[in-house]
Design an enzyme around this catalytic site. Structure first.
Site, PDB file in Angstrom:
ATOM      1  N   ASN A  67       5.431  -2.901  -7.018  1.00 48.95           N
ATOM      2  CA  ASN A  67       6.342  -2.142  -6.167  1.00 48.95           C
ATOM      3  C   ASN A  67       6.521  -2.946  -4.883  1.00 48.95           C
ATOM      4  O   ASN A  67       5.621  -2.987  -4.056  1.00 48.95           O
ATOM      5  CB  ASN A  67       5.741  -0.755  -5.881  1.00 48.95           C
ATOM      6  CG  ASN A  67       6.571   0.031  -4.885  1.00 48.95           C
ATOM      7  OD1 ASN A  67       7.666  -0.387  -4.497  1.00 48.95           O
ATOM      8  ND2 ASN A  67       6.043   1.178  -4.462  1.00 48.95           N
ATOM      9  N   LYS A 118       8.422  -2.399  -2.481  1.00 44.88           N
ATOM     10  CA  LYS A 118       8.757  -1.542  -1.321  1.00 44.88           C
ATOM     11  C   LYS A 118       9.915  -2.160  -0.537  1.00 44.88           C
ATOM     12  O   LYS A 118      10.806  -2.773  -1.130  1.00 44.88           O
ATOM     13  CB  LYS A 118       7.501  -1.304  -0.475  1.00 44.88           C
ATOM     14  CG  LYS A 118       6.352  -0.733  -1.311  1.00 44.88           C
ATOM     15  CD  LYS A 118       5.215  -0.190  -0.512  1.00 44.88           C
ATOM     16  CE  LYS A 118       4.131   0.332  -1.444  1.00 44.88           C
ATOM     17  NZ  LYS A 118       3.018   0.948  -0.733  1.00 44.88           N
ATOM     18  N   HIS A 178       7.152   8.565  -5.154  1.00 38.97           N
ATOM     19  CA  HIS A 178       6.122   7.772  -4.474  1.00 38.97           C
ATOM     20  C   HIS A 178       5.679   8.517  -3.217  1.00 38.97           C
ATOM     21  O   HIS A 178       6.483   9.201  -2.578  1.00 38.97           O
ATOM     22  CB  HIS A 178       6.678   6.383  -4.116  1.00 38.97           C
ATOM     23  CG  HIS A 178       5.619   5.458  -3.630  1.00 38.97           C
ATOM     24  ND1 HIS A 178       5.152   5.491  -2.341  1.00 38.97           N
ATOM     25  CD2 HIS A 178       4.910   4.499  -4.272  1.00 38.97           C
ATOM     26  CE1 HIS A 178       4.202   4.573  -2.216  1.00 38.97           C
ATOM     27  NE2 HIS A 178       4.032   3.971  -3.372  1.00 38.97           N
ATOM     28  N   GLU A 238       5.208   7.603  -0.306  1.00 40.94           N
ATOM     29  CA  GLU A 238       5.996   7.310   0.908  1.00 40.94           C
ATOM     30  C   GLU A 238       7.282   8.125   0.913  1.00 40.94           C
ATOM     31  O   GLU A 238       7.757   8.541   1.969  1.00 40.94           O
ATOM     32  CB  GLU A 238       6.247   5.794   0.995  1.00 40.94           C
ATOM     33  CG  GLU A 238       4.968   5.064   1.382  1.00 40.94           C
ATOM     34  CD  GLU A 238       4.770   3.701   0.746  1.00 40.94           C
ATOM     35  OE1 GLU A 238       5.737   3.104   0.247  1.00 40.94           O
ATOM     36  OE2 GLU A 238       3.611   3.235   0.751  1.00 40.94           O
ATOM     37  N   GLU A 256      -1.854   7.638  -7.247  1.00 40.96           N
ATOM     38  CA  GLU A 256      -1.971   6.812  -6.046  1.00 40.96           C
ATOM     39  C   GLU A 256      -2.512   7.667  -4.907  1.00 40.96           C
ATOM     40  O   GLU A 256      -1.739   8.381  -4.237  1.00 40.96           O
ATOM     41  CB  GLU A 256      -0.600   6.260  -5.644  1.00 40.96           C
ATOM     42  CG  GLU A 256       0.034   5.373  -6.685  1.00 40.96           C
ATOM     43  CD  GLU A 256       1.013   4.375  -6.053  1.00 40.96           C
ATOM     44  OE1 GLU A 256       0.849   3.179  -6.310  1.00 40.96           O
ATOM     45  OE2 GLU A 256       1.888   4.787  -5.295  1.00 40.96           O
ATOM     46  N   GLY A 286      -2.059   0.787   0.924  1.00 38.03           N
ATOM     47  CA  GLY A 286      -1.830  -0.122   2.040  1.00 38.03           C
ATOM     48  C   GLY A 286      -2.946  -0.135   3.070  1.00 38.03           C
ATOM     49  O   GLY A 286      -2.789  -0.678   4.158  1.00 38.03           O
ATOM     50  N   SER A 308      -4.166  -0.241  -2.979  1.00 34.51           N
ATOM     51  CA  SER A 308      -5.007  -1.393  -2.618  1.00 34.51           C
ATOM     52  C   SER A 308      -5.608  -2.107  -3.828  1.00 34.51           C
ATOM     53  O   SER A 308      -6.731  -2.610  -3.756  1.00 34.51           O
ATOM     54  CB  SER A 308      -6.103  -0.980  -1.618  1.00 34.51           C
ATOM     55  OG  SER A 308      -5.511  -0.532  -0.411  1.00 34.51           O
TER      56      SER A 308
HETATM   57  P1  13P Z   1      -0.766  -1.143  -1.956  1.00 34.28           P
HETATM   58  O1  13P Z   1      -1.115  -1.869  -3.236  1.00 34.28           O
HETATM   59  O2  13P Z   1      -0.127  -2.036  -0.937  1.00 34.28           O
HETATM   60  O3  13P Z   1      -1.897  -0.334  -1.432  1.00 34.28           O
HETATM   61  O4  13P Z   1       0.402  -0.089  -2.347  1.00 34.28           O
HETATM   62  C1  13P Z   1       0.201   0.734  -3.436  1.00 34.28           C
HETATM   63  C2  13P Z   1       1.463   1.418  -3.735  1.00 34.28           C
HETATM   64  O5  13P Z   1       1.911   2.271  -2.981  1.00 34.28           O
HETATM   65  C3  13P Z   1       2.196   1.029  -4.945  1.00 34.28           C
HETATM   66  O6  13P Z   1       3.238   1.910  -5.226  1.00 34.28           O
END
Ligand code: 13P
Length: 253
Positions: A9, A11, A95, A97, A167, A173, A213
């Site tokens: 992803n 982002k 997601h 976010e 997640e 992150g 992560s």
């Molecule tokens: P990270 O791997 O940067 O923690 O992000 C995970 C994520 O949100 C994947 O959709």
């Protein structure tokens, strides 16, 4: 036997040129991977360019979101049929976010999931608890509630096409990865939920990815868990070396 899926992803990162170069690197190395499905989910404005690079390879193209209406006056939104037009195979939905920053609800995710399935896209539906919810002992309730809401009304046949991504919000992150045991416990709960709501065949078929992560040095321990069927990777998917370091964690299973 569930085939693992490692999905990047990206982002809201990378320039167009960087996205194309990363896609080229991933496409070049993808032929060495026989034990997992691979997918990359660039920002929507780069889907076309990235799609052209990976066409004809085994790397699947995924979008990070879509709207549930087929077309119309919805400024700024992108429909599922537009994603199909760009030859997307996957779409990430719900997601954290989007849920927490952009206010997306289970009902929104549910409508999007149903439309994605009708169009033949594979929805990667995300669920996960916040740190406060985990500390309050509410992880199982939150995650099962999100699943019930986001996946409401799907037939068993439809459910088998869905990929779920667990997640935990506190692990995204942050560098704070869930331990393999913490992740496995939630994945096993989710699989039991699928068995209860559908049947054993559905529970055995649906891939449940872990995200939060994931890095080359923790991937193998997570991916070796019985109910963890792959990873949804953020930061570490932005470099081909670390992406394939995670893919290597699938091993030869
Ligand atoms: P990270 O791997 O940067 O923690 O992000 C995970 C994520 O949100 C994947 O959709």
């Amino acid at each position: 036997m569930r085939r693992p899926l490692i999905a990047g992803n990206w982002k809201m990162h990378l320039t167009r040129q960087e996205a194309v170069v990363l896609a080229q690197q991933i496409a070049q190395r993808s032929g060495d991977t026989t034990t997992a499905d691979l997918a990359i989910c660039p920002p929507s404005v780069y889907l076309d360019a990235v799609g052209a690079v990976i066409r004809g390879t085994d790397v699947g193209l995924g979008a990070q979101n879509m709207y549930f209406e087929p077309n119309g006056a919805f400024t700024g939104e992108i429909s599922g049929s537009m994603l199909v037009d760009l030859q997307c195979r996957y779409v990430i939905l719900g997601h954290s976010e989007r849920r927490h920053i952009l206010g997306e609800t289970d009902e929104d995710v549910n409508r999007k999931t149903a439309v994605a399935l009708e169009l033949g896209l594979v929805p990667i539906v995300c669920v996960g608890e916040t740190l406060a919810e985990r500390e309050a002992g509410k992880t199982a309730a939150v995650v099962s509630g999100q699943c019930a809401g986001s996946l409401a009304g799907l037939s068993a046949e439809q459910m088998q096409q869905v990929v779920i991504a667990y997640e935990p919000v506190w692990a995204i992150g942050t560098g704070k990865v869930a331990t393999p045991e913490q992740a496995e416990a939630v994945h096993a709960d989710l699989r039991r939920l699928l068995e209860t709501r559908y049947n054993a065949a559905v529970a055995e078929t649906v891939r449940i990815l872990y995200g939060g992560s994931v890095k080359p040095d923790n991937a193998a321990a997570l991916l070796s868990q019985k109910n963890i069927d792959g990873a949804l990777v953020g930061g570490a998917a932005l470099k081909a070396d670390s992406f394939f370091g995670i893919v290597a964690g699938v091993g030869d299973a």
